[in-house]
Design a protein around this motif. Sequence first.
Motif, PDB file in Angstrom:
ATOM      1  N   TYR A   1       0.822  -1.211   0.000  1.00 24.26           N
ATOM      2  CA  TYR A   1       0.000   0.000   0.000  1.00 24.26           C
ATOM      3  C   TYR A   1       0.859   1.267   0.000  1.00 24.26           C
ATOM      4  O   TYR A   1       0.468   2.293  -0.554  1.00 24.26           O
ATOM      5  CB  TYR A   1      -0.895  -0.043   1.246  1.00 24.26           C
ATOM      6  N   PHE A   2       2.029   1.176   0.594  1.00 26.80           N
ATOM      7  CA  PHE A   2       2.885   2.342   0.852  1.00 26.80           C
ATOM      8  C   PHE A   2       3.108   3.269  -0.348  1.00 26.80           C
ATOM      9  O   PHE A   2       2.810   4.461  -0.272  1.00 26.80           O
ATOM     10  CB  PHE A   2       4.228   1.857   1.413  1.00 26.80           C
ATOM     11  N   PRO A   3       3.576   2.736  -1.505  1.00 27.84           N
ATOM     12  CA  PRO A   3       3.915   3.652  -2.602  1.00 27.84           C
ATOM     13  C   PRO A   3       2.714   4.389  -3.184  1.00 27.84           C
ATOM     14  O   PRO A   3       2.869   5.414  -3.824  1.00 27.84           O
ATOM     15  CB  PRO A   3       4.545   2.746  -3.663  1.00 27.84           C
TER      16      PRO A   3
ATOM     17  N   HIS B   1       4.840  10.388   2.253  1.00 28.11           N
ATOM     18  CA  HIS B   1       5.426  11.591   2.870  1.00 28.11           C
ATOM     19  C   HIS B   1       6.821  11.284   3.413  1.00 28.11           C
ATOM     20  O   HIS B   1       7.609  12.203   3.645  1.00 28.11           O
ATOM     21  CB  HIS B   1       4.512  12.171   3.960  1.00 28.11           C
ATOM     22  N   ALA B   2       7.106   9.994   3.588  1.00 29.46           N
ATOM     23  CA  ALA B   2       8.451   9.614   4.031  1.00 29.46           C
ATOM     24  C   ALA B   2       9.501  10.131   3.055  1.00 29.46           C
ATOM     25  O   ALA B   2      10.574  10.589   3.470  1.00 29.46           O
ATOM     26  CB  ALA B   2       8.548   8.094   4.143  1.00 29.46           C
ATOM     27  N   ALA B   3       9.210  10.062   1.761  1.00 31.02           N
ATOM     28  CA  ALA B   3      10.144  10.610   0.769  1.00 31.02           C
ATOM     29  C   ALA B   3       9.798  12.064   0.488  1.00 31.02           C
ATOM     30  O   ALA B   3      10.683  12.889   0.255  1.00 31.02           O
ATOM     31  CB  ALA B   3      10.071   9.810  -0.524  1.00 31.02           C
ATOM     32  N   GLY B   4       8.513  12.364   0.549  1.00 27.83           N
ATOM     33  CA  GLY B   4       8.056  13.709   0.188  1.00 27.83           C
ATOM     34  C   GLY B   4       8.607  14.793   1.081  1.00 27.83           C
ATOM     35  O   GLY B   4       8.836  15.914   0.629  1.00 27.83           O
ATOM     36  N   ILE B   5       8.859  14.447   2.338  1.00 26.74           N
ATOM     37  CA  ILE B   5       9.327  15.487   3.263  1.00 26.74           C
ATOM     38  C   ILE B   5      10.642  16.098   2.788  1.00 26.74           C
ATOM     39  O   ILE B   5      10.892  17.283   2.969  1.00 26.74           O
ATOM     40  CB  ILE B   5       9.442  14.929   4.702  1.00 26.74           C
ATOM     41  N   PHE B   6      11.449  15.263   2.111  1.00 23.97           N
ATOM     42  CA  PHE B   6      12.732  15.778   1.623  1.00 23.97           C
ATOM     43  C   PHE B   6      12.536  16.730   0.444  1.00 23.97           C
ATOM     44  O   PHE B   6      13.451  17.428   0.057  1.00 23.97           O
ATOM     45  CB  PHE B   6      13.644  14.620   1.199  1.00 23.97           C
ATOM     46  N   MET B   7      11.352  16.713  -0.135  1.00 25.45           N
ATOM     47  CA  MET B   7      11.088  17.567  -1.287  1.00 25.45           C
ATOM     48  C   MET B   7      10.174  18.730  -0.941  1.00 25.45           C
ATOM     49  O   MET B   7       9.598  19.351  -1.824  1.00 25.45           O
ATOM     50  CB  MET B   7      10.483  16.723  -2.409  1.00 25.45           C
ATOM     51  N   SER B   8      10.005  19.023   0.347  1.00 27.19           N
ATOM     52  CA  SER B   8       9.159  20.157   0.740  1.00 27.19           C
ATOM     53  C   SER B   8       9.850  21.460   0.371  1.00 27.19           C
ATOM     54  O   SER B   8      10.947  21.727   0.852  1.00 27.19           O
ATOM     55  CB  SER B   8       8.919  20.145   2.246  1.00 27.19           C
TER      56      SER B   8
END
Lengths: 135, 348
Positions: free
Chosen positions: B273-275, B281-288
């Motif tokens: 389910y994750f992807p 947001h686990a990866a998205g936070i680095f792209m804020s």
Amino acid sequence: MKKTNMIIGLVIFAVLVTVPFWSSFVSPANGAAPEVSLDTPAINQMAEPKCVEDVEWMRAHHMDLLNDWKVEVVREGTRVYVAADGTEHLASLQNTCFECHSNYEDFCLKCHTYSNVNPTCWDCHVEPTVVGGAN
Amino acid sequence: MKNAGIAAGLVLAILAIVFVGTEVLNLDAFFGILPLIAMAIFIIGFIYRVLNWAKSPVPFRIPTTAGQQKSLDFIKQNKIDNPSTKGGVIVRMFLEVVFFRSLFRNSKAEVTDEGNITYQWEKWLWLFGLCFHWGFFLTVFRHLRLFTDPVPGFVKAWEMIDGAFWVDLQQIYLTGFILLLGITGLIARRLYMDKVRYVSLVQDFFPIFLIFGIAVTGMFMRYLTHVDITAVKAVAMGIAGFNIGAILEACAMYDISVNFWFHLTLVCTLLIYFPTSKLMHAAGIFMSPTRNMANNNRMVRHINPWNPDVEVHSYQEYEHEFHQKMKAVGLPLDWDYDEEGNQLPKKN
């Protein structure tokens, strides 16, 4: 965010989440479950080797049994354990369990090391290191 | 409440499938191989999502993050909240990822009976979020004991610290309880705060119920019902070694309690389910954009990456083209020209 930074991040992610996978290939052990030895004088003398309870149950629940024995023996003073099949046993780690399983290194320790389980049995009880009987 | 019900129903349906699959149909082998498929979907899906994001144009740097930006010398800059250097950005991102600094600023706005707006201290989201994420991370880390053979020293060392407390001859892992506390708090927040409940969809409830299920089945297995840990590790090592033969052998050899299959399949569900979910947001936070770019707009010229190529005719080119005519009528020239009409470098 720079694309190179994203690629670096993804590589770090891939390496970290696959730790179990690549580490199992660099590790010398093959990861198979250990075989415990039942080759002790007491077991060899038994016509039909049999533990106090069913083997499958003992594998998962021996610690529950020992915990119950501890409570019954130390607190209630009940030394007799009646197994599921009705047979009576002396509730004692030292005198009942180790009577047969007198091979600590090849029995207890094998699985405990494999799964990194650290029970406190040996803080008080003596490990059955001498083959041939308890103590 | 309907959304929460659907999400809880989905989790219960997965548990029912596992129960029927392992206890009635004896398909242990399928549930033993499922983690390999789930892991592949997780990793490939995760990378695909991030690469997809990487194609998006990066917006301009945002100067209005909380904190004083770099200005005149006598105005003190907030170097972490409004950094103008790469170092400051790294510190801000680190604090965000590790301590959820933005959530710490969370406050509650309410209108009183007299009609005044009030802002109140509100740290519960931050606290439960921190408990949950750290608890989850350390619990997953601890699980390395089941995926490594021999178990490395740092895993053993952590297990000793994590399990420093013993209850009734049994080691109690604190991080497991911290994880359960955190996720329960997050569920309670979504269910009992009317404004949060109003904006909550099935996809908000599903992951927290799923993780709640993972935590509960895991702790059930460890503290209450107990499973054959050697058999569990034999399956886990088969998964880690991509050794389908070993997984099948372990599934056939041992009759592992259904609790383990509940736990494992819920984890697989989470990985699959994750992807596709908000969990990215686990990866998205680095792209804020407000977290990962230095506010150096006043020092460095940033050119909009999607600007079209506009054909311009600069004054320099214009003068070069018409300099003879301009000279003839006595107009002043900014550049000098040699005999062949080439523009010479500007003097001053």
